[in-house]
Design a protein around this motif. Structure first.
Motif: not given
Ligand code: MLT
Length: 196
Positions: A55-58, A65-69
Motif C-alpha cells: 500500500r502507499y502509506f501506513k 491513517f498514519d498522517v505523518e507517514d
C-alpha cells in the motif's frame, strides 16, 4: 519504487495508476487500457507492506491513517513521478491520476499538496479521514469519483466528506454511486465516458 511503464501514443494522456491495498504496479493496467487504449500507462507499487500487502502509506487501523507517514510517502511518490516524467520525457500536462481505494486516497493528498502539477484524476472508492488545515484553491482540478452506497470499508458519510473536500476547494467533481467497494466494469465505462 517498483513501477511498470507501457508507452502510448504521443500526446495521449499519461495515466499514473495507483492500486488498492494488496495490489501491485500491474493491478490497474487493464483498467488503464479500457479507459484509453492510446494512453501511456504507468503503474507504481506502494512502498509500504502491511502484513505482506503493498500500500502507499501506513494506517493505524482500518480507516485511521498514519498522517505523518502519509505526508512523507506523498512527497516520495510525487518525487518519483517527477523522476519518471524526466526519464521518459513525458508531458506532465497530460498526467491523469487514477487510483483505487488506498491508491485513490494518496491521490487525494497529491491533488491537495501539488494542485498545479496534478489537475485531473479518477478516484475509485476513496476516503480521506484526515483534518486539512489549509483551504487550497483547486479550481483547476477535475475529478471523477465512484463511491459505494453499501461499501463495507467507506461509509456514506466518508464518501460525502471526500465530495465536500473537493467542492469546498472549488474543484470540478463528478460523482457516480455504485454498490460496494469493489471496482466494477460499469463504473470503469462511466469513467471512460467522463474522460472522453
Ligand atoms: C486505506 O487505508 O487507504 C483505506 O482503508 C482503503 C484500504 O486500503 O482499504
Amino acid at each position: 519504487m517498483e513501477y511498470i511503464i507501457k508507452k502510448g501514443v504521443e500526446d495521449a494522456p499519461v495515466f499514473i495508476l495507483l492500486h488498492g491495498t494488496g495490489g501491485t504496479e500491474e493491478s490497474l493496467l487493464d483498467v488503464g487500457k479500457v479507459l484509453d487504449e492510446e494512453a501511456t500507462l504507468i503503474g507504481i507499487r506502494g512502498n509500504i507492506l502491511e502484513g505482506g500487502y503493498p500500500r502507499y502509506f501506513k494506517r493505524l487501523e482500518e480507516g485511521i491513517f498514519d498522517v505523518e507517514d502519509l505526508n512523507n510517502r506523498t512527497i516520495e511518490l510525487h518525487e518519483f513521478i517527477q523522476t519518471l516524467v524526466e526519464r521518459y520525457d513525458l508531458n506532465s500536462e497530460k498526467i491523469v491520476l487514477i487510483g483505487y481505494s488506498n491508491g485513490a486516497n494518496i491521490g487525494i493528498k497529491l491533488f491537495l499538496d501539488y494542485p498545479t502539477t496534478y489537475r485531473k484524476g479518477i478516484l475509485f472508492h476513496p476516503m480521506y479521514p484526515v483534518k486539512i488545515a489549509d483551504t487550497q484553491d483547486l479550481s483547476q482540478t477535475k475529478i471523477f469519483t465512484t463511491m459505494g452506497k453499501m461499501d463495507p470499508i467507506v461509509t456514506i458519510e466518508q464518501s460525502e466528506h471526500v465530495l465536500q473536500l473537493f467542492k469546498e476547494r472549488k474543484a470540478e467533481i463528478t460523482e457516480e454511486w455504485t454498490q460496494g467497494h469493489q471496482l466494477t466494469y460499469p463504473e470503469i465505462l462511466k469513467a471512460k465516458e467522463w474522460l472522453a
